[in-house]
Design a protein around this motif. Structure first.
Motif, PDB file in Angstrom:
ATOM      1  N   VAL A  78      28.546   5.762  18.332  1.00 49.65           N
ATOM      2  CA  VAL A  78      29.721   4.907  18.148  1.00 49.65           C
ATOM      3  C   VAL A  78      30.824   5.268  19.156  1.00 49.65           C
ATOM      4  O   VAL A  78      31.519   4.388  19.675  1.00 49.65           O
ATOM      5  CB  VAL A  78      30.242   5.027  16.689  1.00 49.65           C
ATOM      6  N   ALA A  79      30.947   6.566  19.447  1.00 47.54           N
ATOM      7  CA  ALA A  79      31.992   7.000  20.393  1.00 47.54           C
ATOM      8  C   ALA A  79      31.843   6.276  21.720  1.00 47.54           C
ATOM      9  O   ALA A  79      32.815   5.901  22.366  1.00 47.54           O
ATOM     10  CB  ALA A  79      31.899   8.511  20.609  1.00 47.54           C
ATOM     11  N   GLN A  80      30.601   6.032  22.092  1.00 48.51           N
ATOM     12  CA  GLN A  80      30.355   5.389  23.380  1.00 48.51           C
ATOM     13  C   GLN A  80      30.384   3.858  23.262  1.00 48.51           C
ATOM     14  O   GLN A  80      31.132   3.197  23.982  1.00 48.51           O
ATOM     15  CB  GLN A  80      28.995   5.871  23.901  1.00 48.51           C
ATOM     16  N   VAL A  81      29.639   3.315  22.312  1.00 51.04           N
ATOM     17  CA  VAL A  81      29.526   1.846  22.269  1.00 51.04           C
ATOM     18  C   VAL A  81      30.775   1.153  21.750  1.00 51.04           C
ATOM     19  O   VAL A  81      31.001  -0.015  22.053  1.00 51.04           O
ATOM     20  CB  VAL A  81      28.288   1.342  21.483  1.00 51.04           C
ATOM     21  N   ALA A  82      31.579   1.858  20.981  1.00 54.33           N
ATOM     22  CA  ALA A  82      32.787   1.218  20.431  1.00 54.33           C
ATOM     23  C   ALA A  82      34.052   1.784  21.068  1.00 54.33           C
ATOM     24  O   ALA A  82      35.136   1.689  20.505  1.00 54.33           O
ATOM     25  CB  ALA A  82      32.826   1.385  18.912  1.00 54.33           C
ATOM     26  N   SER A  83      33.900   2.340  22.274  1.00 48.82           N
ATOM     27  CA  SER A  83      35.046   3.036  22.882  1.00 48.82           C
ATOM     28  C   SER A  83      36.221   2.097  23.181  1.00 48.82           C
ATOM     29  O   SER A  83      37.370   2.508  23.164  1.00 48.82           O
ATOM     30  CB  SER A  83      34.615   3.767  24.155  1.00 48.82           C
ATOM     31  N   GLY A  84      35.941   0.806  23.413  1.00 44.80           N
ATOM     32  CA  GLY A  84      37.035  -0.098  23.761  1.00 44.80           C
ATOM     33  C   GLY A  84      37.640  -0.821  22.566  1.00 44.80           C
ATOM     34  O   GLY A  84      38.484  -1.707  22.721  1.00 44.80           O
ATOM     35  N   VAL A  85      37.200  -0.443  21.371  1.00 44.46           N
ATOM     36  CA  VAL A  85      37.586  -1.184  20.160  1.00 44.46           C
ATOM     37  C   VAL A  85      38.799  -0.509  19.510  1.00 44.46           C
ATOM     38  O   VAL A  85      38.969   0.695  19.605  1.00 44.46           O
ATOM     39  CB  VAL A  85      36.363  -1.195  19.210  1.00 44.46           C
ATOM     40  N   ASP A  86      39.645  -1.302  18.831  1.00 50.78           N
ATOM     41  CA  ASP A  86      40.856  -0.744  18.223  1.00 50.78           C
ATOM     42  C   ASP A  86      40.613  -0.161  16.834  1.00 50.78           C
ATOM     43  O   ASP A  86      41.313   0.766  16.426  1.00 50.78           O
ATOM     44  CB  ASP A  86      41.918  -1.849  18.092  1.00 50.78           C
ATOM     45  N   LEU A  87      39.657  -0.727  16.099  1.00 53.09           N
ATOM     46  CA  LEU A  87      39.411  -0.303  14.715  1.00 53.09           C
ATOM     47  C   LEU A  87      37.912  -0.215  14.475  1.00 53.09           C
ATOM     48  O   LEU A  87      37.174  -1.154  14.809  1.00 53.09           O
ATOM     49  CB  LEU A  87      39.984  -1.335  13.733  1.00 53.09           C
ATOM     50  N   VAL A  88      37.463   0.902  13.886  1.00 57.19           N
ATOM     51  CA  VAL A  88      36.028   1.095  13.644  1.00 57.19           C
ATOM     52  C   VAL A  88      35.825   1.583  12.203  1.00 57.19           C
ATOM     53  O   VAL A  88      36.422   2.583  11.801  1.00 57.19           O
ATOM     54  CB  VAL A  88      35.435   2.159  14.602  1.00 57.19           C
ATOM     55  N   SER A  89      34.950   0.875  11.451  1.00 53.21           N
ATOM     56  CA  SER A  89      34.641   1.277  10.067  1.00 53.21           C
ATOM     57  C   SER A  89      33.322   2.039  10.013  1.00 53.21           C
ATOM     58  O   SER A  89      32.331   1.594  10.605  1.00 53.21           O
ATOM     59  CB  SER A  89      34.453   0.043   9.167  1.00 53.21           C
ATOM     60  N   VAL A  90      33.314   3.147   9.266  1.00 59.45           N
ATOM     61  CA  VAL A  90      32.051   3.854   8.995  1.00 59.45           C
ATOM     62  C   VAL A  90      31.996   4.234   7.512  1.00 59.45           C
ATOM     63  O   VAL A  90      33.021   4.303   6.842  1.00 59.45           O
ATOM     64  CB  VAL A  90      31.869   5.135   9.860  1.00 59.45           C
ATOM     65  N   SER A  91      30.775   4.499   7.043  1.00 56.43           N
ATOM     66  CA  SER A  91      30.563   4.842   5.634  1.00 56.43           C
ATOM     67  C   SER A  91      29.540   5.964   5.556  1.00 56.43           C
ATOM     68  O   SER A  91      28.495   5.909   6.213  1.00 56.43           O
ATOM     69  CB  SER A  91      30.046   3.605   4.897  1.00 56.43           C
ATOM     70  N   ALA A  92      29.820   6.989   4.721  1.00 58.77           N
ATOM     71  CA  ALA A  92      28.975   8.185   4.708  1.00 58.77           C
ATOM     72  C   ALA A  92      27.578   7.938   4.131  1.00 58.77           C
ATOM     73  O   ALA A  92      26.595   8.505   4.617  1.00 58.77           O
ATOM     74  CB  ALA A  92      29.669   9.294   3.914  1.00 58.77           C
ATOM     75  N   HIS A  93      27.473   7.081   3.102  1.00 61.13           N
ATOM     76  CA  HIS A  93      26.189   7.039   2.396  1.00 61.13           C
ATOM     77  C   HIS A  93      25.084   6.328   3.171  1.00 61.13           C
ATOM     78  O   HIS A  93      23.916   6.401   2.790  1.00 61.13           O
ATOM     79  CB  HIS A  93      26.349   6.453   0.982  1.00 61.13           C
ATOM     80  N   LYS A  94      25.426   5.675   4.276  1.00 57.42           N
ATOM     81  CA  LYS A  94      24.369   5.080   5.112  1.00 57.42           C
ATOM     82  C   LYS A  94      23.794   6.127   6.075  1.00 57.42           C
ATOM     83  O   LYS A  94      22.843   5.853   6.795  1.00 57.42           O
ATOM     84  CB  LYS A  94      24.923   3.914   5.935  1.00 57.42           C
ATOM     85  N   LEU A  95      24.424   7.305   6.086  1.00 57.53           N
ATOM     86  CA  LEU A  95      24.066   8.340   7.065  1.00 57.53           C
ATOM     87  C   LEU A  95      23.437   9.568   6.406  1.00 57.53           C
ATOM     88  O   LEU A  95      23.214  10.567   7.071  1.00 57.53           O
ATOM     89  CB  LEU A  95      25.332   8.810   7.804  1.00 57.53           C
ATOM     90  N   GLY A  96      23.219   9.487   5.102  1.00 59.57           N
ATOM     91  CA  GLY A  96      22.753  10.681   4.391  1.00 59.57           C
ATOM     92  C   GLY A  96      23.912  11.499   3.870  1.00 59.57           C
ATOM     93  O   GLY A  96      23.778  12.684   3.570  1.00 59.57           O
ATOM     94  N   GLY A  97      25.065  10.867   3.748  1.00 61.04           N
ATOM     95  CA  GLY A  97      26.243  11.500   3.153  1.00 61.04           C
ATOM     96  C   GLY A  97      26.484  10.931   1.764  1.00 61.04           C
ATOM     97  O   GLY A  97      25.663  10.168   1.240  1.00 61.04           O
ATOM     98  N   PRO A  98      27.626  11.303   1.163  1.00 62.42           N
ATOM     99  CA  PRO A  98      27.900  10.836  -0.207  1.00 62.42           C
ATOM    100  C   PRO A  98      28.354   9.387  -0.284  1.00 62.42           C
ATOM    101  O   PRO A  98      28.941   8.859   0.665  1.00 62.42           O
ATOM    102  CB  PRO A  98      29.048  11.760  -0.637  1.00 62.42           C
ATOM    103  N   LYS A  99      28.123   8.764  -1.427  1.00 67.53           N
ATOM    104  CA  LYS A  99      28.673   7.427  -1.669  1.00 67.53           C
ATOM    105  C   LYS A  99      30.165   7.543  -1.954  1.00 67.53           C
ATOM    106  O   LYS A  99      30.613   8.542  -2.513  1.00 67.53           O
ATOM    107  CB  LYS A  99      27.972   6.775  -2.851  1.00 67.53           C
ATOM    108  N   GLY A 100      30.910   6.511  -1.558  1.00 66.95           N
ATOM    109  CA  GLY A 100      32.351   6.528  -1.866  1.00 66.95           C
ATOM    110  C   GLY A 100      33.173   7.303  -0.864  1.00 66.95           C
ATOM    111  O   GLY A 100      34.295   7.703  -1.171  1.00 66.95           O
ATOM    112  N   ALA A 101      32.647   7.527   0.332  1.00 66.29           N
ATOM    113  CA  ALA A 101      33.427   8.197   1.384  1.00 66.29           C
ATOM    114  C   ALA A 101      33.218   7.452   2.695  1.00 66.29           C
ATOM    115  O   ALA A 101      32.093   7.069   3.018  1.00 66.29           O
ATOM    116  CB  ALA A 101      32.988   9.651   1.539  1.00 66.29           C
TER     117      ALA A 101
END
Ligand SMILES: Cc1ncc(COP(=O)(O)O)c(C=O)c1O
Length: 398
Positions: free
Chosen positions: A205-228
């Protein structure tokens, strides 16, 4: 709660795009915050300081992994809140600055409901806001010619352009660089947001979204907790908070921090970054084996998007003459967990706006199944699916 009990068929989990199992290193990183470290991170004693230090270390790590400055990271309760904050927050700030003047939000027609509903609510609640949707082609790729036309038509009214980095249903990766370039040249006043909730599991994301003003991410799609989750808000982007109160997150998101969630998000993003290249190749090969195997073994199957446009973990197939809901249930009985498209909170399936936008006829979309592979997927999972799915489809067709 459903758990594996003796006698159950082996679990074949092919629904990582819905939620990926928690990674061991994430559980380990979060463990201290379930008991020992419990202070309020805004407080002033040693417990508070320990919590604040963990929170700020997580913020630093997340910022680095997303190509942002630490002060640009706003912790949220997940992808939905990040998307809502981006859309409603930016439009709210614009309307406050220019009351009574027209303002437009331009989105793709295949955004997640968290973006589309936020656009709908913003235009219903904020005077003068209109929502323009730009379509996609048969691969799910955003129509850049239509975007250019829309930006030219709306000119100075465009306040926000929001286009997801990768689609949650079919996995198509959008030409975000071109979206940014067109917006900067035709609507330089507009803010650009991307929902990177699905893409962050696979793309840098750091590379492909470098020119963007706002970026949303969610932990539970990555093997992290839900609700973060988090929203990156580039310095200088005006945004109104959705939550007000204690003024946390530099007045952009009030509320006591979920320290464990922030730590979990950082650990999950770090794990993804470490293994990105190897996992993309490994999982991409498994996905190809699954897709090729099913296309070969089952008659009348359509792969809706070409794999070269799609994230490595996504395999979206339409089984003609089959009802997707029935197929999901039959596969579940055999221990194979897959998804049939966007489900609302009641669990009911809604017709897919994504497939409709891609021009997939409704009778074909009726049989659409998303297999999504990820960090826990092994070759045996694919072989089990290949053994189970053709029989299940034949049974439903029979
Ligand atoms: C593309 C996309 N955006 C947003 C969301 C919402 O994220 P969360 O479940 O963290 O609220 C999802 C989840 O399915 C998604 O796939």
């Amino acid at each position: 709660m459903d758990r594996q009990t003796p006698g159950d068929p082996p679990l074949t989990y092919l629904d990582h795009a819905a939620s990926a199992p928690m990674r061991d290193e994430v559980v380990e990183a979060m463990a201290p915050f379930a008991s020992g470290v419990f202070g309020h991170p805004s407080g002033h004693h040693r417990q508070a300081r320990a919590a604040r230090q963990a929170l700020e270390e997580a913020r630093d790590r997340i910022a680095e992994l997303l190509g942002a400055a630490p002060r640009e990271v706003v912790f949220t309760s997940g992808g939905t809140e990040a998307d809502n904050l981006a859309v409603i927050g930016v439009l709210g700030a614009v309307v406050r600055r220019r009351p009574g003047e027209p303002a437009a939000v331009v989105s793709s027609s295949v955004e997640h409901a968290a973006v589309l509903e936020a656009c709908r609510v913003a235009s219903a609640r904020l005077g003068g806001v209109v929502h323009e949707r730009v379509g996609v082609d048969s691969q799910g790729l955003f129509d850049l010619t239509r975007l250019a036309q829309t930006l030219e038509d709306l000119r100075g009214d465009v306040a926000l352009v929001t286009v997801m980095l990768a689609n949650n249903e079919v996995g198509t990766v959008q030409p975000l660089g071109e979206v940014v370039a067109l917006t900067r040249s035709l609507a330089p006043q507009a803010v650009v947001h991307t929902d990177a909730v699905q893409a962050a599991a696979w793309l840098d994301v750091a590379q492909v979204a470098s020119g963007v003003d706002l970026v949303s991410v969610s932990a539970h799609k990555l093997g992290g907790p839900k609700g973060a989750g988090a929203l990156v808000v580039r310095e200088g982007t005006a945004i109104e908070p959705l939550f007000v109160g204690g003024g946390q997150e530099r007045e952009r998101r009030s509320g006591t921090h979920d320290v464990a969630g922030a730590v979990g998000l950082a650990a999950a993003l770090a794990a993804v970054a470490n293994e990105r290249e190897a996992e993309s190749a490994r999982v991409g090969a498994l996905r190809d084996r699954l897709a090729d195997g099913l296309l070969h073994a089952v008659p009348s199957v359509i792969e809706v998007a070409e794999r070269k446009f799609v994230l490595p973990g996504h395999c979206h197939l339409c089984f003609s003459g089959v009802d997707r809901e029935e197929l999901v249930l039959l596969l579940d009985e055999a221990g194979v967990c897959v998804s049939a498209g966007a489900a609302c909170a009641s669990g009911a399936l809604e017709p897919s706006h994504v497939l409709a936008a891609m021009g997939v006829p409704a009778p074909i979309a009726r049989g659409s199944i998303r297999f999504s592979l990820g960090h826990t997927t092994a070759a045996e999972d694919v072989e089990r699916a290949l053994a189970v799915v053709p029989e299940a489809v034949a049974r439903l067709r029979g």
